[in-house]
Scaffold this active site. Structure first.
Site, PDB file in Angstrom:
ATOM      1  N   TYR A 131      31.365  47.894  35.216  1.00  0.00           N
ATOM      2  CA  TYR A 131      30.502  47.804  36.397  1.00  0.00           C
ATOM      3  C   TYR A 131      30.174  46.339  36.633  1.00  0.00           C
ATOM      4  O   TYR A 131      29.840  45.607  35.695  1.00  0.00           O
ATOM      5  CB  TYR A 131      29.214  48.598  36.155  1.00  0.00           C
ATOM      6  CG  TYR A 131      28.194  48.510  37.269  1.00  0.00           C
ATOM      7  CD1 TYR A 131      28.443  49.113  38.505  1.00  0.00           C
ATOM      8  CD2 TYR A 131      26.984  47.845  37.094  1.00  0.00           C
ATOM      9  CE1 TYR A 131      27.498  49.052  39.527  1.00  0.00           C
ATOM     10  CE2 TYR A 131      26.036  47.783  38.110  1.00  0.00           C
ATOM     11  CZ  TYR A 131      26.305  48.390  39.326  1.00  0.00           C
ATOM     12  OH  TYR A 131      25.374  48.332  40.337  1.00  0.00           O
ATOM     13  N   ASP A 141      32.667  38.597  33.336  1.00  0.00           N
ATOM     14  CA  ASP A 141      31.336  38.965  33.813  1.00  0.00           C
ATOM     15  C   ASP A 141      30.396  39.055  32.615  1.00  0.00           C
ATOM     16  O   ASP A 141      30.452  39.996  31.826  1.00  0.00           O
ATOM     17  CB  ASP A 141      31.421  40.305  34.555  1.00  0.00           C
ATOM     18  CG  ASP A 141      30.066  40.751  35.097  1.00  0.00           C
ATOM     19  OD1 ASP A 141      29.053  40.067  34.835  1.00  0.00           O
ATOM     20  OD2 ASP A 141      30.021  41.789  35.783  1.00  0.00           O
ATOM     21  N   LYS A 170      20.538  38.806  34.345  1.00  0.00           N
ATOM     22  CA  LYS A 170      19.640  39.373  33.319  1.00  0.00           C
ATOM     23  C   LYS A 170      18.902  38.312  32.495  1.00  0.00           C
ATOM     24  O   LYS A 170      17.917  37.772  32.967  1.00  0.00           O
ATOM     25  CB  LYS A 170      20.414  40.361  32.447  1.00  0.00           C
ATOM     26  CG  LYS A 170      20.982  41.523  33.322  1.00  0.00           C
ATOM     27  CD  LYS A 170      21.465  42.698  32.544  1.00  0.00           C
ATOM     28  CE  LYS A 170      22.225  43.690  33.397  1.00  0.00           C
ATOM     29  NZ  LYS A 170      21.522  44.889  33.751  1.00  0.00           N
TER      30      LYS A 170
HETATM   31  N1  PLP Z   1      27.657  42.895  36.047  1.00  0.00           N
HETATM   32  C1  PLP Z   1      27.301  43.581  34.951  1.00  0.00           C
HETATM   33  C2  PLP Z   1      28.152  43.465  33.723  1.00  0.00           C
HETATM   34  C3  PLP Z   1      26.152  44.374  34.934  1.00  0.00           C
HETATM   35  O1  PLP Z   1      25.825  45.042  33.827  1.00  0.00           O
HETATM   36  C4  PLP Z   1      25.376  44.443  36.102  1.00  0.00           C
HETATM   37  C5  PLP Z   1      24.168  45.276  36.139  1.00  0.00           C
HETATM   38  O2  PLP Z   1      23.842  46.008  35.258  1.00  0.00           O
HETATM   39  C6  PLP Z   1      25.775  43.726  37.236  1.00  0.00           C
HETATM   40  C7  PLP Z   1      26.918  42.959  37.168  1.00  0.00           C
HETATM   41  C8  PLP Z   1      24.970  43.786  38.490  1.00  0.00           C
HETATM   42  O3  PLP Z   1      23.781  43.096  38.299  1.00  0.00           O
HETATM   43  P1  PLP Z   1      22.496  43.400  39.234  1.00  0.00           P
HETATM   44  O4  PLP Z   1      22.022  44.762  38.864  1.00  0.00           O
HETATM   45  O5  PLP Z   1      21.549  42.311  38.889  1.00  0.00           O
HETATM   46  O6  PLP Z   1      22.970  43.328  40.628  1.00  0.00           O
END
Ligand code: PLP
Length: 435
Positions: free
Chosen positions: A144, A238, A266
């Site tokens: 995700y 990511d 985060k």
């Molecule tokens: N990338 C990863 C690996 C994530 O775990 C998340 C959210 O949990 C995101 C992107 C998206 O981040 P946000 O919820 O701050 O938009």
């Protein structure tokens, strides 16, 4: 446990907020029961509106590495607020924060701040497409990367939980550019490259946290880097979840594989909405106003979020044994959970890196999303519900990751293991008495 106030709050919220929540997984859809409405948190604990106390392994889905209401972050915020909330003009602190992220992670030459992980990955994709002058992307099933259109294909966690691999409203014309490979399976990536011939980039969670916790194999990551080079595509790692969570240098540090672009979120915001994307200077300098790739944000790099981020990173920097300490606790927890499950012959797969951990009710080791989906989600739901009743707050889906914070200690972990053992006993008893 009395949760009357949470029940009332949830019913009221559902009247005006779709599903009563501002992010779907919070609704407890896959585990049943009522989501707890949280009044406050301190350190390792959260307290719901009925004043029930929970040991919190969600930690706001990762950001709070120092736990709730950390005093250093709190004072930084109180000071920053006095000078104004946002200017929409550059501030010195933004440069300081970016310099800290770059110096500590070693994963980028230049970086830009945004407000959410979704924005970070969406912007990184645009940049990769512009740099490569190609349209297609490869992502992995179960990974995700936020909810932008291109990436909302075979995404784990919330999507997996609700059985919707992609979302209505996302045009096929967009997702036809998204090729989906199998995690930890390099041949499936090669097949995507061969099928497309037009791949701008591959995006991956090197430590997948959104299909449950599933680390990539080291060889797979090395082969992935080589394959990206072979096909002249960029590699985006990511680190929104794993950055400053798995270790000081995140997943990239653990795998020793260089990314062309990297995304953070985060932890770098210390609990405030802040994320970033960065990478090689020649790629990053394609962004407007230097280059033509447009990306912007009214509140990007606002001084409040930046102050929380800085206070977090400075604490991390001042505490060189932080990740070792967190990993000791994570290992203690997963070992204890596994032994507790084993004592009732309940199969449990466990793993951790740094402060991230996961467990699957699964007979087999989990290497990809197909494996993860074979987990016993009904068993997870029972476990979750019963642990919650005993004051332990795990993420409300089998397809999520758990987080240790620095406010936890061995006593807390042992208390959780003891409760888990009792829960496994209750579940076994219930199953046996039904036969
Ligand atoms: N990338 C990863 C690996 C994530 O775990 C998340 C959210 O949990 C995101 C992107 C998206 O981040 P946000 O919820 O701050 O938009």
């Amino acid at each position: 446990m009395d949760i009357l106030q949470s029940i009332n709050d949830f019913n009221e919220a559902k009247q005006v907020i779709p599903g009563g929540v501002n992010s779907p997984v919070r609704a407890f859809g896959s585990v049943g029961g009522t989501p707890r409405f949280i009044a406050k948190g301190k350190g390792a604990y959260i307290y719901d509106e009925d004043d029930n106390e929970y040991i919190d392994f969600v930690q706001s889905w990762g950001p709070l590495i120092f736990g709730h209401a950390n005093e250093v972050i709190e004072s930084a915020l109180s000071l920053a607020i006095k000078d104004g909330l946002s200017f929409g003009a550059p501030t010195e602190k933004e440069t300081t924060l970016v310099k800290q992220i770059i110096a500590l992670s070693g994963s980028a030459e230049k970086m830009r701040l945004v407000n959410s992980g979704t924005e970070a990955t969406m912007s990184a994709l645009r940049l990769a497409r512009a740099y490569s002058n190609k349209d297609d992307i490869i992502k992995f099933e179960g990974c995700y990367h936020g909810h932008s259109d291109s990436l909302l294909v075979s995404a784990g966690s919330g999507c997996a939980t609700f059985g919707t691999p992609s979302s209505p409203g996302v045009p096929n014309d967009i997702t036809k550019h998204t090729f989906v490979a199998r995690y930890n399976d390099i041949e499936s990536v090669r097949a995507c490259f061969e099928q497309s011939k037009n791949v701008a980039c591959v995006i991956i969670e090197a430590l997948a946290g959104n299909m449950g916790f599933v680390p990539a194999d080291k060889k797979f990551m090395q082969d992935l880097r080589a394959l990206c080079d072979e096909y002249n595509a960029l590699l985006i790692i990511d680190e929104v979840m794993s950055g400053f969570r798995a270790g000081l240098k995140g997943a990239i540090g653990l795998y020793d594989v260089q990314a062309d672009l990297v995304t953070y979120g985060k932890v770098i915001g210390g609990g405030m909405p802040l994320a970033a994307f960065g990478g090689r200077a020649d790629i990053m300098d394609m962004l407007s106003p230097v280059g033509g790739v447009y990306q912007a944000g009214t509140l990007s790099g606002n001084p409040i979020a930046v102050s929380a981020g800085l206070a977090t990173l400075l604490q991390i920097k001042a505490n060189p044994t932080l990740y070792e300490h967190l990993e000791v606790l994570a290992k203690r927890l997963i070992k204890g959970l596994k032994e507790a499950a084993q004592s009732y012959e309940i199969p449990l797969q466990v793993d951790c890196r740094g402060s991230m951990f996961g467990f699957f009710f699964n007979q087999k080791e989990v290497k990809n999303f197909d494996d993860a989906k074979c987990s016993d989600t009904a068993m997870f739901a029972r476990f979750h519900q019963k642990m919650l009743d005993k004051g332990v707050y795990f993420a409300c889906s089998q397809f999520e990751t758990g987080f240790i914070c620095s406010a936890m200690n061995e006593m807390i972990i042992d208390e959780v293991i003891m409760k888990a053992k009792a829960v496994f006993g209750e579940i076994t008893h219930e199953i046996e008495s039904r036969i």
